[in-house]
Design a protein around this motif. Sequence first.
Motif, mmCIF file in Angstrom:
data_model
loop_
_atom_site.group_PDB
_atom_site.id
_atom_site.type_symbol
_atom_site.label_atom_id
_atom_site.label_comp_id
_atom_site.label_asym_id
_atom_site.label_seq_id
_atom_site.Cartn_x
_atom_site.Cartn_y
_atom_site.Cartn_z
ATOM 1 N N ASP A 137 5.848 14.318 -15.577
ATOM 2 C CA ASP A 137 4.769 14.464 -14.603
ATOM 3 C C ASP A 137 5.236 15.260 -13.380
ATOM 4 O O ASP A 137 4.514 16.128 -12.870
ATOM 5 N N TYR A 138 6.438 14.967 -12.919
ATOM 6 C CA TYR A 138 7.014 15.674 -11.764
ATOM 7 C C TYR A 138 7.124 17.175 -12.064
ATOM 8 O O TYR A 138 6.725 18.031 -11.258
ATOM 9 N N GLU A 139 7.649 17.486 -13.242
ATOM 10 C CA GLU A 139 7.840 18.885 -13.616
ATOM 11 C C GLU A 139 6.505 19.610 -13.750
ATOM 12 O O GLU A 139 6.363 20.767 -13.335
ATOM 13 N N LEU A 140 5.499 18.925 -14.310
ATOM 14 C CA LEU A 140 4.184 19.547 -14.458
ATOM 15 C C LEU A 140 3.549 19.797 -13.093
ATOM 16 O O LEU A 140 2.969 20.866 -12.851
ATOM 17 N N LEU A 141 3.663 18.838 -12.180
ATOM 18 C CA LEU A 141 3.107 19.034 -10.840
ATOM 19 C C LEU A 141 3.798 20.196 -10.127
ATOM 20 O O LEU A 141 3.134 21.005 -9.468
ATOM 21 N N ARG A 142 5.101 20.289 -10.284
ATOM 22 C CA ARG A 142 5.828 21.410 -9.669
ATOM 23 C C ARG A 142 5.318 22.742 -10.233
ATOM 24 O O ARG A 142 5.093 23.700 -9.490
ATOM 25 N N ILE A 189 2.723 18.495 1.028
ATOM 26 C CA ILE A 189 3.093 18.040 -0.317
ATOM 27 C C ILE A 189 4.004 19.058 -0.986
ATOM 28 O O ILE A 189 5.048 18.719 -1.550
ATOM 29 N N ARG A 190 3.637 20.337 -0.911
ATOM 30 C CA ARG A 190 4.436 21.390 -1.545
ATOM 31 C C ARG A 190 5.845 21.436 -0.938
ATOM 32 O O ARG A 190 6.842 21.554 -1.661
ATOM 33 N N ASN A 191 5.936 21.345 0.370
ATOM 34 C CA ASN A 191 7.240 21.414 1.030
ATOM 35 C C ASN A 191 8.162 20.271 0.607
ATOM 36 O O ASN A 191 9.389 20.417 0.615
ATOM 37 N N ASN A 192 7.572 19.142 0.258
ATOM 38 C CA ASN A 192 8.376 17.968 -0.078
ATOM 39 C C ASN A 192 8.589 17.769 -1.571
ATOM 40 O O ASN A 192 9.254 16.812 -1.978
ATOM 41 N N LEU A 193 8.055 18.665 -2.399
ATOM 42 C CA LEU A 193 8.236 18.523 -3.840
ATOM 43 C C LEU A 193 9.700 18.662 -4.258
ATOM 44 O O LEU A 193 10.068 18.267 -5.360
ATOM 45 N N PHE A 194 10.509 19.204 -3.372
ATOM 46 C CA PHE A 194 11.937 19.309 -3.684
ATOM 47 C C PHE A 194 12.606 17.938 -3.711
ATOM 48 O O PHE A 194 13.649 17.772 -4.340
ATOM 49 N N MET A 210 7.690 13.508 -5.431
ATOM 50 C CA MET A 210 6.491 14.065 -6.050
ATOM 51 C C MET A 210 5.290 14.051 -5.101
ATOM 52 O O MET A 210 4.514 14.982 -5.069
ATOM 53 N N PHE A 211 5.084 12.950 -4.381
ATOM 54 C CA PHE A 211 4.065 12.862 -3.334
ATOM 55 C C PHE A 211 2.609 12.865 -3.833
ATOM 56 O O PHE A 211 1.685 12.817 -3.022
ATOM 57 N N ILE A 212 2.391 12.954 -5.140
ATOM 58 C CA ILE A 212 1.081 12.638 -5.711
ATOM 59 C C ILE A 212 1.355 11.729 -6.901
ATOM 60 O O ILE A 212 1.919 12.175 -7.907
ATOM 61 N N SER A 213 0.983 10.478 -6.781
ATOM 62 C CA SER A 213 1.272 9.506 -7.835
ATOM 63 C C SER A 213 0.557 9.897 -9.123
ATOM 64 O O SER A 213 -0.659 10.118 -9.136
ATOM 65 N N TYR A 266 0.852 -1.184 0.000
ATOM 66 C CA TYR A 266 0.000 0.000 0.000
ATOM 67 C C TYR A 266 0.890 1.236 0.000
ATOM 68 O O TYR A 266 1.960 1.251 0.622
ATOM 69 N N VAL A 267 0.442 2.277 -0.692
ATOM 70 C CA VAL A 267 1.157 3.550 -0.687
ATOM 71 C C VAL A 267 0.182 4.638 -0.249
ATOM 72 O O VAL A 267 -0.764 4.960 -0.962
ATOM 73 N N ALA A 268 0.419 5.178 0.940
ATOM 74 C CA ALA A 268 -0.426 6.240 1.502
ATOM 75 C C ALA A 268 0.430 7.503 1.633
ATOM 76 O O ALA A 268 1.169 7.666 2.602
ATOM 77 N N LEU A 269 0.338 8.372 0.645
ATOM 78 C CA LEU A 269 1.136 9.588 0.624
ATOM 79 C C LEU A 269 0.461 10.701 1.416
ATOM 80 O O LEU A 269 -0.750 10.645 1.670
#
Length: 202
Positions: free
Chosen positions: A172-177, A135-140, A143-146, A125-128
């Motif tokens: 996907d990572y770049e777009l979410l950022r 989530i924003r703080n950890n985007l560095f 990604m934290f949203i699959s 299981y993956v529970a982010l």
Amino acid sequence: MAAYNAEKTLLQAVNSLTGGTYPCKIYIVDDCSRVPVADVIGAHDPAQIEIVRLPKNGGPGNARNAGLKRILENGHEFVAIMDADDISYPDRIEKQVAFLAAHPNIAVAGCWERVIDENGEFISYVALPCDPQEIRNNLFVKMFISHPTWMVRASVLREVGGYSLKYYAAEDYELLRRIAVRYDVANIPEYLIDYRISSGGM
């Protein structure tokens, strides 16, 4: 849904959406698969499933952009992302639409996922995190949203644009950022998708 040589899993992925509790139109971009997606899907209602076959393989970012182009042209309010080998739970789309309707400040809603192998056997299981600021703080660092769990507001994609082809395998990572710089993003704390890990995946 971008599809490339996904004939073994594509029907199960599509059926998980057509059998859901919330009616939605499915856009499948065939990235020049050896077996055309239209042959895998067979007879279908074009009002429910639209297939876009690309003349040559351009990679997932290019295929997803082709799908976004059609979706945005057709005026949909929300865009749900899914891979051609994953399985959405019946109420996934309904719950994400309701969540975004109830939280107008959220631009992207993901969810928790259950990881399965190529044969559909459970792995983990993956529970982010769900909180937008966490989530924003950890985007560095993560990604934290699959990506295959995303539901995005179409208006946001019109504003920020689609997938950048400069970041292969990290589009996907770049777009979410890019989205998270301007808007809140969140996860729904429920397992609403089976995410498949395959030997050919990244």
